[in-house]
Write a protein that holds these residues in place. Structure first.
Motif, PDB file in Angstrom:
ATOM      1  N   ILE A  30       0.829  -1.204   0.000  1.00  0.00           N
ATOM      2  CA  ILE A  30       0.000   0.000   0.000  1.00  0.00           C
ATOM      3  C   ILE A  30       0.871   1.264   0.000  1.00  0.00           C
ATOM      4  CG2 ILE A  30      -1.635   1.329   1.403  1.00  0.00           C
ATOM      5  CD1 ILE A  30      -2.824  -1.412   2.232  1.00  0.00           C
ATOM      6  N   CYS A  31       2.001   1.183   0.685  1.00  0.00           N
ATOM      7  CA  CYS A  31       2.880   2.348   0.784  1.00  0.00           C
ATOM      8  C   CYS A  31       3.480   2.757  -0.562  1.00  0.00           C
ATOM      9  CB  CYS A  31       4.004   2.079   1.784  1.00  0.00           C
ATOM     10  SG  CYS A  31       3.400   2.231   3.460  1.00  0.00           S
ATOM     11  N   ASN A  32       3.412   1.863  -1.523  1.00  0.00           N
ATOM     12  CA  ASN A  32       3.851   2.226  -2.870  1.00  0.00           C
ATOM     13  C   ASN A  32       2.905   3.242  -3.505  1.00  0.00           C
ATOM     14  OD1 ASN A  32       6.062   0.577  -2.800  1.00  0.00           O
ATOM     15  ND2 ASN A  32       4.981  -1.172  -3.692  1.00  0.00           N
ATOM     16  N   TYR A  33       1.681   3.267  -3.040  1.00  0.00           N
ATOM     17  CA  TYR A  33       0.659   4.095  -3.673  1.00  0.00           C
ATOM     18  C   TYR A  33       0.133   5.199  -2.763  1.00  0.00           C
ATOM     19  CZ  TYR A  33       0.746   0.146  -6.831  1.00  0.00           C
ATOM     20  OH  TYR A  33       1.153  -0.818  -7.686  1.00  0.00           O
ATOM     21  N   LEU A  34       0.094   4.907  -1.492  1.00  0.00           N
ATOM     22  CA  LEU A  34      -0.501   5.852  -0.554  1.00  0.00           C
ATOM     23  C   LEU A  34       0.412   6.054   0.642  1.00  0.00           C
ATOM     24  CD1 LEU A  34      -3.967   4.064  -0.325  1.00  0.00           C
ATOM     25  CD2 LEU A  34      -3.523   6.126  -1.656  1.00  0.00           C
ATOM     26  N   GLU A  35       0.310   7.220   1.218  1.00  0.00           N
ATOM     27  CA  GLU A  35       0.993   7.417   2.480  1.00  0.00           C
ATOM     28  C   GLU A  35      -0.010   7.101   3.577  1.00  0.00           C
ATOM     29  OE1 GLU A  35       2.989  11.154   4.078  1.00  0.00           O
ATOM     30  OE2 GLU A  35       3.667  11.019   1.977  1.00  0.00           O
ATOM     31  N   VAL A  36       0.269   6.130   4.390  1.00  0.00           N
ATOM     32  CA  VAL A  36      -0.722   5.742   5.394  1.00  0.00           C
ATOM     33  C   VAL A  36      -0.153   5.869   6.790  1.00  0.00           C
ATOM     34  CG1 VAL A  36      -1.885   4.157   3.820  1.00  0.00           C
ATOM     35  CG2 VAL A  36      -0.078   3.305   5.319  1.00  0.00           C
ATOM     36  N   ASN A  53      -8.962  -1.339   8.152  1.00  0.00           N
ATOM     37  CA  ASN A  53      -9.218   0.091   8.233  1.00  0.00           C
ATOM     38  C   ASN A  53      -7.859   0.791   8.215  1.00  0.00           C
ATOM     39  OD1 ASN A  53     -10.061   2.634   8.686  1.00  0.00           O
ATOM     40  ND2 ASN A  53     -11.236   2.170  10.541  1.00  0.00           N
ATOM     41  N   ILE A  54      -7.582   1.470   7.107  1.00  0.00           N
ATOM     42  CA  ILE A  54      -6.245   2.028   6.924  1.00  0.00           C
ATOM     43  C   ILE A  54      -6.338   3.537   6.687  1.00  0.00           C
ATOM     44  CG2 ILE A  54      -4.113   1.826   5.573  1.00  0.00           C
ATOM     45  CD1 ILE A  54      -5.103  -0.967   4.724  1.00  0.00           C
ATOM     46  N   PRO A  55      -6.047   4.333   7.689  1.00  0.00           N
ATOM     47  CA  PRO A  55      -6.125   5.778   7.518  1.00  0.00           C
ATOM     48  C   PRO A  55      -5.065   6.281   6.526  1.00  0.00           C
ATOM     49  CG  PRO A  55      -5.886   5.141   9.831  1.00  0.00           C
ATOM     50  CD  PRO A  55      -5.605   3.940   9.031  1.00  0.00           C
ATOM     51  N   VAL A  56      -5.531   7.056   5.533  1.00  0.00           N
ATOM     52  CA  VAL A  56      -4.617   7.564   4.505  1.00  0.00           C
ATOM     53  C   VAL A  56      -4.195   8.993   4.868  1.00  0.00           C
ATOM     54  CG1 VAL A  56      -4.408   8.167   2.065  1.00  0.00           C
ATOM     55  CG2 VAL A  56      -5.732   6.155   2.765  1.00  0.00           C
ATOM     56  N   LYS A  57      -2.874   9.247   4.823  1.00  0.00           N
ATOM     57  CA  LYS A  57      -2.393  10.587   5.130  1.00  0.00           C
ATOM     58  C   LYS A  57      -2.267  11.407   3.861  1.00  0.00           C
ATOM     59  CE  LYS A  57       0.741   9.514   8.941  1.00  0.00           C
ATOM     60  NZ  LYS A  57       2.195   9.420   9.054  1.00  0.00           N
ATOM     61  N   ASN A  58      -1.823  10.759   2.839  1.00  0.00           N
ATOM     62  CA  ASN A  58      -1.518  11.466   1.606  1.00  0.00           C
ATOM     63  C   ASN A  58      -1.582  10.493   0.433  1.00  0.00           C
ATOM     64  OD1 ASN A  58      -0.876  13.653   0.137  1.00  0.00           O
ATOM     65  ND2 ASN A  58       0.956  14.168   1.355  1.00  0.00           N
ATOM     66  N   ILE A  59      -1.975  11.011  -0.720  1.00  0.00           N
ATOM     67  CA  ILE A  59      -1.993  10.158  -1.898  1.00  0.00           C
ATOM     68  C   ILE A  59      -0.835  10.537  -2.798  1.00  0.00           C
ATOM     69  CG2 ILE A  59      -3.308   9.585  -3.966  1.00  0.00           C
ATOM     70  CD1 ILE A  59      -5.836  10.036  -2.268  1.00  0.00           C
ATOM     71  N   PRO A 100       4.508   4.693  -9.154  1.00  0.00           N
ATOM     72  CA  PRO A 100       5.748   4.167  -8.581  1.00  0.00           C
ATOM     73  C   PRO A 100       6.522   3.366  -9.619  1.00  0.00           C
ATOM     74  CG  PRO A 100       3.857   2.913  -7.824  1.00  0.00           C
ATOM     75  CD  PRO A 100       3.310   4.057  -8.615  1.00  0.00           C
ATOM     76  N   ASN A 101       7.814   3.560  -9.672  1.00  0.00           N
ATOM     77  CA  ASN A 101       8.601   2.714 -10.578  1.00  0.00           C
ATOM     78  C   ASN A 101       9.384   1.708  -9.759  1.00  0.00           C
ATOM     79  OD1 ASN A 101      10.831   3.994  -9.500  1.00  0.00           O
ATOM     80  ND2 ASN A 101      10.725   5.636 -11.013  1.00  0.00           N
ATOM     81  N   ALA A 102      10.132   0.916 -10.454  1.00  0.00           N
ATOM     82  CA  ALA A 102      10.825  -0.196  -9.807  1.00  0.00           C
ATOM     83  C   ALA A 102      11.709   0.285  -8.655  1.00  0.00           C
ATOM     84  CB  ALA A 102      11.652  -0.939 -10.828  1.00  0.00           C
TER      85      ALA A 102
END
Lengths: 266, 91
Positions: free
Chosen positions: B48-54, B75-81, B86-88
């Motif tokens: 998930i951290c590859n896509y969202l800041e949680v 239930n995962i609170p998102v801080k930032n999108i 994301p690349n390799a």
């Protein structure tokens, strides 16, 4: 000869593993198969008394593993019927006295000489069960139609599946036709639906099971009652015969004929 | 009044047994070992951290059961999108 190796197990204690092992062994031997029943319950052995062979034990499974005797010396031959042998467990040792590898080794030594190796598993899901199940390709899961026994059977089935046993079949023991008819006991279809494995035996509640154990004579030596018939049918199904299951009505000795038979002790 | 119940065709104890068994087995069959759940949680967060800041301290993760079904509920609170793909290298 390469023996079919079957573990008889249940998870819960007291549901009839040992009785099933003993009677199935006798039935298979009666059909002419060469059978050895191994008591896998080290420290709490009982297959010997149920089969009535307790006075003939010299060496045990653990003695064989420890090199104190040869395998043939530990085998107890049943003199009442040809082709039937028992390999007793040690009573004064713990489950850790034998490893899974050693159980497998012993079974592979027996495999050439026998048609069937039946292993009576201890209750529980720990090492004793795992050791007993290790050498087996097939498993009979024994349960009674009670909530606790069925729940434990479900757990054992999961473990057997994770051990990649291919033939896992169900034996429902101590079914009371009277209670089922009244709606006060899980019936066959309930149990099969819940556990969803192949049903291979239904053994009705039968006092003869206790009286035969009192004498140390497996039921199937002579009895003609409903449980004896059930074990006989179980043996035939294991050999691949298609034997229909008895209707509930035929599972008790009741009825005029049954009462007359009882009067004369037949 | 068990016999009355029976006359009216209610409350066969075997039905109760079956229902209770089915429920308890749903639990038994889906109980995840705590270590497994912990591992699942760690790997999920990584992806998930590859896509969202949680907010990984506030993540709730567990199996929830309702009647005959089981769901993995998180239930995962998102801080930032994150606004980039994301690349390799980011993995």
């Amino acid at each position: 000869m390469v023996a079919r190796t079957i573990v008889i197990t249940s998870g819960k204690g007291g549901v009839g593993k040992t009785t099933t092992t003993a009677n199935l062994a006798v039935e298979l031997a009666k059909i002419g198969k060469k059978v050895v029943a191994i008591d896998g319950d080290i420290g709490l052995r009982n297959l010997d008394v149920v089969m009535g062979l307790e006075n003939r034990i010299v060496y045990t499974l653990v003695d064989v593993v420890e090199g104190a005797c040869r395998l043939n010396q530990a085998l107890v031959r049943d003199k009442r019927i040809e082709n039937l042998y028992m390999l007793p467990a040690a009573q004064t040792r713990t489950k850790d006295a034998v490893t899974s590898e050693q159980m497998c080794e012993i079974c592979s030594m027996l495999s050439d000489e026998f048609d069937f190796i039946l292993i009576d598993s201890p209750a529980g899901i720990e090492s004793g069960f795992r050791n007993a199940a290790a050498p087996a390709q097939e498993a009979l899961v024994v349960t009674t139609p009670e909530v606790s026994a069925v729940r434990d059977a479900d757990r054992i089935i999961g473990l057997l599946e994770s051990m990649e046993k291919r033939g896992i079949s169900l034996v429902i023991n101590r079914l009371s036709p009277k209670m089922v008819k009244r709606g006060d006991m899980l019936d066959i279809s309930d149990v099969v639906e819940i556990l969803s494995i192949n049903l291979i035996g239904i053994v009705p509640e039968d006092e003869a099971v206790i009286t035969s154990t009192n004498r140390g004579e497996p039921l199937t030596f002579q009895a003609v009652g409903p449980a004896a018939r059930a074990f006989s049918n179980l043996a035939k199904r294991i050999l691949g015969e298609k034997v229909p299951f008895d209707e509930l009505e035929h599972m008790n000795n009741k009825g005029i004929l049954g009462h007359i038979k009882k009067l004369f002790g037949v | 009044m068990a016999f009355l119940d029976r006359w009216f065709g209610r409350n066969k104890t075997k039905d109760e047994a079956k229902e209770r068994l089915q429920l308890v087995l749903i639990h038994d069959r889906t109980d995840l070992a705590p270590e497994l759940l912990e591992q699942l949680r760690a790997e999920l967060i990584k992806v998930i951290c590859n896509y969202l800041e949680v907010d990984d301290k506030k993540i709730e993760l567990g199996l929830e059961r309702e009647d005959r079904t089981v769901a993995l509920v998180a239930n995962i609170p998102v801080k930032n999108i994150k606004r980039y793909i994301p690349n390799a290298k980011n993995k």
